[in-house]
Design a protein around this motif. Structure first.
Motif, PDB file in Angstrom:
ATOM      1  N   UNK A 278       0.826  -1.207   0.000  1.00  0.00           N
ATOM      2  CA  UNK A 278       0.000   0.000   0.000  1.00  0.00           C
ATOM      3  C   UNK A 278       0.863   1.261   0.000  1.00  0.00           C
ATOM      4  N   UNK A 279       1.912   1.258   0.797  1.00  0.00           N
ATOM      5  CA  UNK A 279       2.838   2.396   0.837  1.00  0.00           C
ATOM      6  C   UNK A 279       3.405   2.670  -0.551  1.00  0.00           C
ATOM      7  N   UNK A 280       3.901   1.625  -1.203  1.00  0.00           N
ATOM      8  CA  UNK A 280       4.525   1.782  -2.526  1.00  0.00           C
ATOM      9  C   UNK A 280       3.519   2.236  -3.579  1.00  0.00           C
ATOM     10  N   UNK A 281       2.362   1.616  -3.604  1.00  0.00           N
ATOM     11  CA  UNK A 281       1.356   1.940  -4.625  1.00  0.00           C
ATOM     12  C   UNK A 281       0.803   3.345  -4.411  1.00  0.00           C
ATOM     13  N   UNK A 282       0.439   3.657  -3.188  1.00  0.00           N
ATOM     14  CA  UNK A 282      -0.115   4.983  -2.894  1.00  0.00           C
ATOM     15  C   UNK A 282       0.898   6.068  -3.221  1.00  0.00           C
ATOM     16  N   UNK A 283       2.135   5.868  -2.818  1.00  0.00           N
ATOM     17  CA  UNK A 283       3.183   6.848  -3.108  1.00  0.00           C
ATOM     18  C   UNK A 283       3.385   7.002  -4.612  1.00  0.00           C
TER      19      UNK A 283
ATOM     20  N   UNK B 161       1.256   6.543  -7.038  1.00  0.00           N
ATOM     21  CA  UNK B 161       0.120   7.278  -7.606  1.00  0.00           C
ATOM     22  C   UNK B 161       0.210   8.760  -7.260  1.00  0.00           C
ATOM     23  N   UNK B 162       0.450   9.067  -5.991  1.00  0.00           N
ATOM     24  CA  UNK B 162       0.499  10.461  -5.571  1.00  0.00           C
ATOM     25  C   UNK B 162       1.655  11.223  -6.214  1.00  0.00           C
ATOM     26  N   UNK B 163       2.832  10.610  -6.236  1.00  0.00           N
ATOM     27  CA  UNK B 163       3.992  11.267  -6.842  1.00  0.00           C
ATOM     28  C   UNK B 163       3.776  11.461  -8.332  1.00  0.00           C
ATOM     29  N   UNK B 164       3.198  10.483  -8.986  1.00  0.00           N
ATOM     30  CA  UNK B 164       2.937  10.589 -10.429  1.00  0.00           C
ATOM     31  C   UNK B 164       1.913  11.686 -10.700  1.00  0.00           C
ATOM     32  N   UNK B 165       0.885  11.774  -9.880  1.00  0.00           N
ATOM     33  CA  UNK B 165      -0.105  12.842 -10.039  1.00  0.00           C
ATOM     34  C   UNK B 165       0.542  14.216  -9.860  1.00  0.00           C
ATOM     35  N   UNK B 166       1.443  14.332  -8.877  1.00  0.00           N
ATOM     36  CA  UNK B 166       2.158  15.611  -8.667  1.00  0.00           C
ATOM     37  C   UNK B 166       2.976  15.976  -9.902  1.00  0.00           C
ATOM     38  N   UNK B 167       3.687  15.007 -10.452  1.00  0.00           N
ATOM     39  CA  UNK B 167       4.537  15.268 -11.618  1.00  0.00           C
ATOM     40  C   UNK B 167       3.697  15.642 -12.841  1.00  0.00           C
TER      41      UNK B 167
ATOM     42  N   UNK C 174       6.357  14.513 -24.561  1.00  0.00           N
ATOM     43  CA  UNK C 174       7.311  15.621 -24.738  1.00  0.00           C
ATOM     44  C   UNK C 174       8.140  15.897 -23.487  1.00  0.00           C
ATOM     45  N   UNK C 175       7.756  15.329 -22.355  1.00  0.00           N
ATOM     46  CA  UNK C 175       8.466  15.555 -21.090  1.00  0.00           C
ATOM     47  C   UNK C 175       9.730  14.697 -21.089  1.00  0.00           C
ATOM     48  N   UNK C 176      10.897  15.284 -20.818  1.00  0.00           N
ATOM     49  CA  UNK C 176      12.154  14.524 -20.895  1.00  0.00           C
ATOM     50  C   UNK C 176      12.454  13.636 -19.678  1.00  0.00           C
ATOM     51  N   UNK C 177      11.575  13.610 -18.690  1.00  0.00           N
ATOM     52  CA  UNK C 177      11.802  12.775 -17.500  1.00  0.00           C
ATOM     53  C   UNK C 177      10.625  11.833 -17.302  1.00  0.00           C
ATOM     54  N   UNK C 178      10.837  10.828 -16.483  1.00  0.00           N
ATOM     55  CA  UNK C 178       9.751   9.896 -16.176  1.00  0.00           C
ATOM     56  C   UNK C 178       8.696  10.601 -15.335  1.00  0.00           C
ATOM     57  N   UNK C 179       7.457  10.448 -15.717  1.00  0.00           N
ATOM     58  CA  UNK C 179       6.370  11.045 -14.949  1.00  0.00           C
ATOM     59  C   UNK C 179       5.827  10.075 -13.901  1.00  0.00           C
ATOM     60  N   UNK C 180       5.854   8.810 -14.212  1.00  0.00           N
ATOM     61  CA  UNK C 180       5.328   7.798 -13.296  1.00  0.00           C
ATOM     62  C   UNK C 180       6.508   7.164 -12.576  1.00  0.00           C
ATOM     63  N   UNK C 181       6.669   7.557 -11.324  1.00  0.00           N
ATOM     64  CA  UNK C 181       7.756   7.021 -10.505  1.00  0.00           C
ATOM     65  C   UNK C 181       7.506   7.341  -9.043  1.00  0.00           C
ATOM     66  N   UNK C 182       8.161   6.600  -8.161  1.00  0.00           N
ATOM     67  CA  UNK C 182       7.959   6.854  -6.729  1.00  0.00           C
ATOM     68  C   UNK C 182       8.649   8.144  -6.299  1.00  0.00           C
ATOM     69  N   UNK C 183       8.238   8.636  -5.149  1.00  0.00           N
ATOM     70  CA  UNK C 183       8.889   9.821  -4.587  1.00  0.00           C
ATOM     71  C   UNK C 183      10.295   9.445  -4.148  1.00  0.00           C
ATOM     72  N   UNK C 184      11.210  10.410  -4.144  1.00  0.00           N
ATOM     73  CA  UNK C 184      12.570  10.112  -3.677  1.00  0.00           C
ATOM     74  C   UNK C 184      12.599   9.576  -2.240  1.00  0.00           C
ATOM     75  N   UNK C 185      11.716  10.074  -1.380  1.00  0.00           N
ATOM     76  CA  UNK C 185      11.713   9.637   0.024  1.00  0.00           C
ATOM     77  C   UNK C 185      11.332   8.163   0.152  1.00  0.00           C
ATOM     78  N   UNK C 186      10.274   7.746  -0.516  1.00  0.00           N
ATOM     79  CA  UNK C 186       9.839   6.348  -0.420  1.00  0.00           C
ATOM     80  C   UNK C 186      10.812   5.440  -1.157  1.00  0.00           C
ATOM     81  N   UNK C 187      11.359   5.930  -2.244  1.00  0.00           N
ATOM     82  CA  UNK C 187      12.357   5.132  -2.965  1.00  0.00           C
ATOM     83  C   UNK C 187      13.562   4.860  -2.058  1.00  0.00           C
TER      84      UNK C 187
END
Length: 172
Positions: free
Chosen positions: A44-49, A51-57, A71-84
Protein backbone atom coordinates in the motif's frame (compact mmCIF):
# COMPACT_ATOMS: atom_id res chain seq x y z
CA UNK A 1 6.91 -18.04 0.33
CA UNK A 2 8.56 -19.33 3.48
CA UNK A 3 11.99 -18.59 2.02
CA UNK A 4 12.71 -15.65 4.32
CA UNK A 5 13.09 -15.59 8.08
CA UNK A 6 11.40 -12.89 10.12
CA UNK A 7 14.68 -12.14 11.91
CA UNK A 8 16.19 -11.19 8.54
CA UNK A 9 13.27 -8.93 7.72
CA UNK A 10 13.39 -7.28 11.14
CA UNK A 11 16.88 -6.04 10.27
CA UNK A 12 15.26 -3.75 7.66
CA UNK A 13 14.07 -0.36 8.99
CA UNK A 14 11.04 -0.16 6.67
CA UNK A 15 9.90 -3.64 7.74
CA UNK A 16 10.29 -2.75 11.42
CA UNK A 17 8.40 0.52 10.91
CA UNK A 18 5.46 -1.19 9.17
CA UNK A 19 5.48 -4.06 11.67
CA UNK A 20 5.30 -1.58 14.54
CA UNK A 21 2.31 0.20 12.94
CA UNK A 22 0.47 -3.07 12.31
CA UNK A 23 1.20 -4.36 15.81
CA UNK A 24 -0.06 -1.09 17.34
CA UNK A 25 -3.32 -1.36 15.42
CA UNK A 26 -3.74 -5.14 15.81
CA UNK A 27 -1.84 -6.17 18.97
CA UNK A 28 -3.28 -9.69 19.12
CA UNK A 29 -2.47 -10.87 15.60
CA UNK A 30 -0.74 -14.21 15.27
CA UNK A 31 2.66 -14.25 13.55
CA UNK A 32 1.43 -15.31 10.10
CA UNK A 33 -1.39 -12.76 10.04
CA UNK A 34 1.01 -10.07 11.27
CA UNK A 35 3.42 -10.79 8.40
CA UNK A 36 0.55 -10.71 5.93
CA UNK A 37 -0.59 -7.31 7.23
CA UNK A 38 2.96 -5.90 7.15
CA UNK A 39 3.30 -6.98 3.52
CA UNK A 40 -0.08 -5.40 2.72
CA UNK A 41 1.08 -2.15 4.33
CA UNK A 42 4.33 -2.18 2.38
CA UNK A 43 2.50 -2.72 -0.90
CA UNK A 44 0.00 0.00 0.00
CA UNK A 45 2.84 2.40 0.84
CA UNK A 46 4.52 1.78 -2.53
CA UNK A 47 1.36 1.94 -4.62
CA UNK A 48 -0.11 4.98 -2.89
CA UNK A 49 3.18 6.85 -3.11
CA UNK A 50 3.59 5.96 -6.80
CA UNK A 51 0.12 7.28 -7.61
CA UNK A 52 0.50 10.46 -5.57
CA UNK A 53 3.99 11.27 -6.84
CA UNK A 54 2.94 10.59 -10.43
CA UNK A 55 -0.10 12.84 -10.04
CA UNK A 56 2.16 15.61 -8.67
CA UNK A 57 4.54 15.27 -11.62
CA UNK A 58 1.73 15.19 -14.17
CA UNK A 59 0.16 18.30 -12.62
CA UNK A 60 3.51 20.10 -12.38
CA UNK A 61 4.16 19.53 -16.09
CA UNK A 62 0.54 20.38 -16.96
CA UNK A 63 0.03 17.15 -18.86
CA UNK A 64 -3.45 17.01 -20.38
CA UNK A 65 -2.98 14.45 -23.19
CA UNK A 66 -0.71 11.52 -23.96
CA UNK A 67 1.13 13.70 -26.48
CA UNK A 68 1.99 16.16 -23.69
CA UNK A 69 3.54 13.36 -21.64
CA UNK A 70 5.67 12.21 -24.56
CA UNK A 71 7.31 15.62 -24.74
CA UNK A 72 8.47 15.56 -21.09
CA UNK A 73 12.15 14.52 -20.89
CA UNK A 74 11.80 12.78 -17.50
CA UNK A 75 9.75 9.90 -16.18
CA UNK A 76 6.37 11.04 -14.95
CA UNK A 77 5.33 7.80 -13.30
CA UNK A 78 7.76 7.02 -10.51
CA UNK A 79 7.96 6.85 -6.73
CA UNK A 80 8.89 9.82 -4.59
CA UNK A 81 12.57 10.11 -3.68
CA UNK A 82 11.71 9.64 0.02
CA UNK A 83 9.84 6.35 -0.42
CA UNK A 84 12.36 5.13 -2.96
CA UNK A 85 15.15 5.74 -0.45
CA UNK A 86 13.14 4.19 2.40
CA UNK A 87 12.40 1.02 0.41
CA UNK A 88 15.85 0.64 -1.20
CA UNK A 89 17.28 -1.67 1.51
CA UNK A 90 14.18 -3.88 1.23
CA UNK A 91 14.52 -4.01 -2.56
CA UNK A 92 18.21 -4.92 -2.28
CA UNK A 93 17.43 -7.57 0.33
CA UNK A 94 14.69 -9.15 -1.79
CA UNK A 95 16.91 -9.15 -4.88
CA UNK A 96 19.66 -10.89 -2.98
CA UNK A 97 17.66 -13.29 -0.80
CA UNK A 98 14.40 -14.00 -2.65
CA UNK A 99 14.29 -13.19 -6.36
CA UNK A 100 17.51 -15.09 -7.07
CA UNK A 101 16.78 -17.95 -4.67
CA UNK A 102 17.20 -21.36 -6.31
CA UNK A 103 13.56 -22.31 -5.79
CA UNK A 104 12.29 -19.01 -7.24
CA UNK A 105 14.60 -19.21 -10.26
CA UNK A 106 13.55 -22.80 -10.95
CA UNK A 107 9.86 -21.95 -10.70
CA UNK A 108 10.25 -18.92 -12.97
CA UNK A 109 12.12 -21.04 -15.50
CA UNK A 110 9.38 -23.69 -15.43
CA UNK A 111 6.72 -21.02 -15.92
CA UNK A 112 8.60 -19.54 -18.86
CA UNK A 113 8.95 -22.95 -20.53
CA UNK A 114 5.26 -23.70 -19.96
CA UNK A 115 4.11 -20.37 -21.42
CA UNK A 116 6.44 -20.64 -24.41
CA UNK A 117 5.20 -24.17 -25.10
CA UNK A 118 1.58 -22.98 -24.96
CA UNK A 119 2.35 -20.09 -27.27
CA UNK A 120 4.07 -22.35 -29.81
CA UNK A 121 1.26 -24.92 -29.65
CA UNK A 122 -1.41 -22.28 -30.26
CA UNK A 123 0.60 -20.73 -33.07
CA UNK A 124 1.10 -24.09 -34.80
CA UNK A 125 -2.49 -25.23 -34.29
CA UNK A 126 -4.77 -22.24 -33.66
CA UNK A 127 -7.81 -24.52 -33.70
CA UNK A 128 -6.89 -25.30 -30.08
CA UNK A 129 -7.90 -21.76 -29.15
CA UNK A 130 -11.45 -20.90 -28.06
CA UNK A 131 -13.81 -19.66 -30.78
CA UNK A 132 -13.78 -16.04 -29.61
CA UNK A 133 -9.98 -15.95 -29.71
CA UNK A 134 -9.79 -17.74 -33.06
CA UNK A 135 -12.22 -15.22 -34.49
CA UNK A 136 -9.73 -12.43 -33.75
CA UNK A 137 -7.12 -14.23 -35.85
CA UNK A 138 -9.07 -13.28 -38.99
CA UNK A 139 -8.24 -9.59 -38.59
CA UNK A 140 -5.41 -9.34 -36.05
CA UNK A 141 -1.79 -10.38 -35.74
CA UNK A 142 -1.64 -13.96 -34.43
CA UNK A 143 1.24 -13.15 -32.09
CA UNK A 144 -0.80 -10.40 -30.41
CA UNK A 145 -3.96 -12.54 -30.22
CA UNK A 146 -2.14 -15.49 -28.65
CA UNK A 147 -0.21 -13.25 -26.25
CA UNK A 148 -3.46 -11.63 -25.14
CA UNK A 149 -5.09 -15.01 -24.63
CA UNK A 150 -2.21 -16.35 -22.56
CA UNK A 151 -1.93 -13.10 -20.58
CA UNK A 152 -5.55 -13.57 -19.48
CA UNK A 153 -4.87 -17.01 -18.02
CA UNK A 154 -4.52 -17.73 -14.33
CA UNK A 155 -1.59 -19.91 -13.30
CA UNK A 156 -3.93 -22.82 -12.67
CA UNK A 157 -5.64 -22.49 -16.04
CA UNK A 158 -2.31 -22.26 -17.90
CA UNK A 159 -1.12 -25.46 -16.20
CA UNK A 160 -4.41 -27.20 -17.08
CA UNK A 161 -4.16 -26.09 -20.70
CA UNK A 162 -0.57 -27.33 -20.89
CA UNK A 163 -1.61 -30.71 -19.53
CA UNK A 164 -4.51 -30.97 -22.01
CA UNK A 165 -2.27 -30.17 -24.96
CA UNK A 166 0.87 -32.07 -24.08
CA UNK A 167 -0.19 -35.07 -22.01
CA UNK A 168 -2.52 -37.88 -23.07
CA UNK A 169 -5.58 -38.27 -20.85
CA UNK A 170 -4.87 -40.27 -17.72
CA UNK A 171 -1.10 -39.76 -17.77
CA UNK A 172 -1.23 -36.98 -15.17
Amino acid sequence: SGLLKEEELNALPVWRQMRKKVHAKFPHLKAQALKYQVIRRLIDLRVTDLIQESQRRIARHRVRRAADAQEIPELLVRPSPAVKKMCRPLKDFLNKRLYHHTKVVRMADKAQRLLCALFDAYLRKPEQLPDTTRFRLKTEDPYRVICDYIAGMTDRYAIQEHRKIFYPAGLL
